[in-house]
Design a protein around this motif. Structure first.
Motif: not given
Length: 272
Positions: A39-50, A62-71
């Protein structure tokens, strides 16, 4: 060639079954943490992509959502889409039965959902961030599209998504270098998000936040269930068949070189 990786994942699957049976609450907590991390990845993804130029929005998201699986990988937690790959390996190796596999899948899915919903409730209480304020237009439009997509495309997108996600997990597990793990996780996740594929756990958070916010009338609980059903099945197929079964057959299946050599030797044909 892949025996060590298969052994590692199959034993991990057997261990997960034992944890669920011995302490289901602790397993649910670990799964809930994974749901929140995605979910944190979703928040970041929509925050920077909107507010990104449409020509680059898929690239950035796509570039920022990778943080989710990394965590998830580095912090440690139980992600349903990962179990789609390694639980079948545990069954193939005889480390657990089909019942154990299903138990882990169901418990992990529920735990991921709990974590995603809790995070959505907290973000909503915090004001909704970009997702429910100045970025709500693209957020709700994305949710509407997900809920309105027919079942077969959702299944296929879920399959393609988890094929890539499980490849990221598979590759990261094959190295002990943390720097290499970061790169190996990034590229498959970047690909699935940029291509618009569907991840059941990421959708859990998105749907939960949309439903508790001031959403358009065509965003419904039934629409969320429709999406989750087909995407979940697709995720299971992508991870279980195209990664788990695929590597199992390469290592232990009928086409394995050692089996072929044994068959030739048994026939009496010289091989040198």
């Amino acid at each position: 060639m892949y025996a060590d990786s298969i052994d590692k994942f199959s034993k991990a699957g057997a261990y997960k079954v034992s944890v669920v049976l011995r302490s289901p609450l602790s397993f649910l907590i670990g799964a809930a943490m994974a749901g929140a991390y995605i979910g944190f990845g979703d928040i970041l993804m929509f925050s920077v992509g909107s507010h990104v130029d449409p020509a680059y929005v898929h690239l950035i998201m796509g570039g920022v959502f990778a943080c989710a699986l990394t965590i998830v990988v580095f912090a440690g937690s139980d992600l349903f889409t990962g179990t789609a790959m390694y639980m079948p390996l545990a069954v193939f190796r005889g480390e657990t039965g089909v019942g154990g596999m299903l138990l882990v899948w169901v418990t992990c899915w529920i735990g991921n959902l709990i974590g995603a919903v809790v995070l959505a409730v907290i973000l909503h209480a915090a004001g909704g961030g970009v997702l429910l304020t100045d970025g709500s237009e693209i957020f709700f439009r994305t949710v509407e599209t997900k809920m309105a997509t027919p079942g077969v495309p959702l299944f296929a997108k879920g399959l393609l998504c988890n094929w890539l996600v499980c490849l990221a997990i598979w590759m990261a597990a094959r190295t002990n270098n943390d720097g290499a793990k970061l790169g190996l996780i990034f590229w498959p996740v970047f690909a699935f998000v940029a291509c618009g594929f569907e991840h059941s756990v990421a959708n859990m958070f998105v749907f939960a936040l949309a439903l508790i916010g001031q959403h358009p009338a065509n965003i419904t609980f039934a629409g969320a269930l429709h999406n989750e059903l087909f995407v979940t099945l697709g995720n299971l197929a992508g991870g279980g068949i195209f990664v788990g079964l695929g590597y199992w057959l390469q290592e232990s299946g009928l086409g394995h070189p050692s089996k072929a050599r044994a068959a030739v030797s048994a026939s009496g044909v010289r091989t040198n």
